[in-house]
Design a protein around this motif. Structure first.
Motif, PDB file in Angstrom:
ATOM      1  N   TYR A  17     -12.051  -6.672 -24.643  1.00 43.05           N
ATOM      2  CA  TYR A  17     -11.576  -7.055 -23.149  1.00 43.05           C
ATOM      3  C   TYR A  17     -11.333  -5.722 -22.179  1.00 43.05           C
ATOM      4  N   SER A  24     -19.180 -12.020 -16.361  1.00 42.24           N
ATOM      5  CA  SER A  24     -18.983 -13.252 -15.872  1.00 42.24           C
ATOM      6  C   SER A  24     -20.020 -14.192 -15.798  1.00 42.24           C
ATOM      7  N   PRO A  30     -15.047 -15.553 -16.742  1.00 43.70           N
ATOM      8  CA  PRO A  30     -14.908 -14.255 -17.376  1.00 43.70           C
ATOM      9  C   PRO A  30     -15.677 -14.375 -18.851  1.00 43.70           C
ATOM     10  N   GLU A  80      -3.479 -11.470 -19.561  1.00 45.61           N
ATOM     11  CA  GLU A  80      -4.403 -11.814 -18.401  1.00 45.61           C
ATOM     12  C   GLU A  80      -4.899 -12.967 -18.585  1.00 45.61           C
ATOM     13  N   GLU A  81      -4.890 -13.922 -17.503  1.00 44.13           N
ATOM     14  CA  GLU A  81      -5.372 -15.203 -17.243  1.00 44.13           C
ATOM     15  C   GLU A  81      -7.168 -15.319 -17.704  1.00 44.13           C
ATOM     16  N   ASP A  82      -7.716 -14.072 -17.400  1.00 45.62           N
ATOM     17  CA  ASP A  82      -9.214 -13.887 -17.517  1.00 45.62           C
ATOM     18  C   ASP A  82      -9.282 -13.891 -18.953  1.00 45.62           C
ATOM     19  N   LYS A  85      -8.444 -17.512 -21.032  1.00 44.50           N
ATOM     20  CA  LYS A  85      -9.542 -18.533 -20.368  1.00 44.50           C
ATOM     21  C   LYS A  85     -10.536 -18.412 -21.772  1.00 44.50           C
ATOM     22  N   GLN A  86     -10.951 -17.043 -22.231  1.00 44.71           N
ATOM     23  CA  GLN A  86     -12.081 -16.474 -23.057  1.00 44.71           C
ATOM     24  C   GLN A  86     -11.486 -16.909 -24.370  1.00 44.71           C
TER      25      GLN A  86
END
Length: 252
Positions: A17, A24, A30, A80-82, A85-86
């Protein structure tokens, strides 16, 4: 000799990360951690062709360390939100590759890896641990090795000593002295990595160091050891990996 590879999943996900930024899909979703982690995994599969492979994942629930020490990892920022999500996509990929993901409620990935290492030692199996977590260096032996895929380096007992200045069996005492800011483990104030390595080189163990604290010439170091004895021993209890885990490992 049978060889088994285990991946400290979140260690490698975080590494991917932060190493790759700005990737993205066209809709903005992302993909940097996904891409980096899958690239690492594909490289591992191609280069080492492991017959046995598993991913070890931290449980979402608080661990026994959080219960013993409410400030454990308290200084860490939320994921982190990014990256949040992954994670489901990464897990979906691992499932598609038929790679098992092992997690146990109440325990960290490091403890599960320690359990696997203990089993491998007893069965005479060679274990390669893919991780950048320094806590895991306490497990290194002739049969248990740390594999850093980024730098293509294998850590044997000799390599651990080169890196830290102490042998694998001393890593727990070493970390108890120096502390760990990422896990919010206090350690001994004023004692850094060089001093800790020097002290353990001279006194071998933390217990022997405390018994001979009065012999230490530097007043600042002596004072830190004597005044923070309980804190250092508590730090040791936090960094020592726990293999008392209710899990059976089926290698096949």
């Amino acid at each position: 000799m049978k060889e088994i590879y285990v991946i400290d999943m979140m260690s490698q996900v975080y590494r991917a990360y932060y190493a790759i930024r700005g990737l993205s899909k066209s809709d903005g979703f992302p993909t940097n951690a996904i891409y980096g982690f899958i690239t690492m995994l594909n490289t591992l599969l191609k280069k080492y062709n492991p017959e046995y492979l598993a991913l070890i994942k931290d449980a979402q629930s608080p661990t026994f360390r959080h219960k013993e020490y409410s400030d454990y990892k308290a200084t860490r920022k939320p994921m982190e939100e990014d990256l949040v999500k992954q994670l489901p996509v990464i897990l979906e990929f691992c499932d598609a590759y038929n790679i098992p993901v092992i997690e146990v409620e109440g325990f960290e990935a490091d403890d599960i890896i320690a359990k696997v290492a203990d089993i491998c030692e007893k069965k005479g199996i060679k274990l390669y641990i893919i991780s950048s977590d320094k806590d895991l260096y306490q497990l290194v032996s002739d049969n248990v090795l740390i594999l850093d895929t980024k730098y293509e380096r294998v850590y044997t007992p000799k390599e651990v000593e080169k890196k830290f200045g102490v042998a694998p069996y001393q890593i727990v005492d070493f970390l108890a002295l120096v502390g760990d800011s990422s896990d919010n483990i206090p350690g001994a104030p004023g004692i850094g990595v060089k001093t800790a390595a020097k002290l353990l080189s001279e006194f071998n163990t933390l217990e022997n160091l405390f018994e001979n604290a009065e012999k230490i010439k530097k007043e600042k170091i002596k004072k830190s050891l004597i005044e923070n004895r309980e804190q250092i021993l508590f730090s040791k209890s936090l960094v020592k990996l726990n293999i008392d885990i209710p899990i059976e490992i089926d290698f096949e």
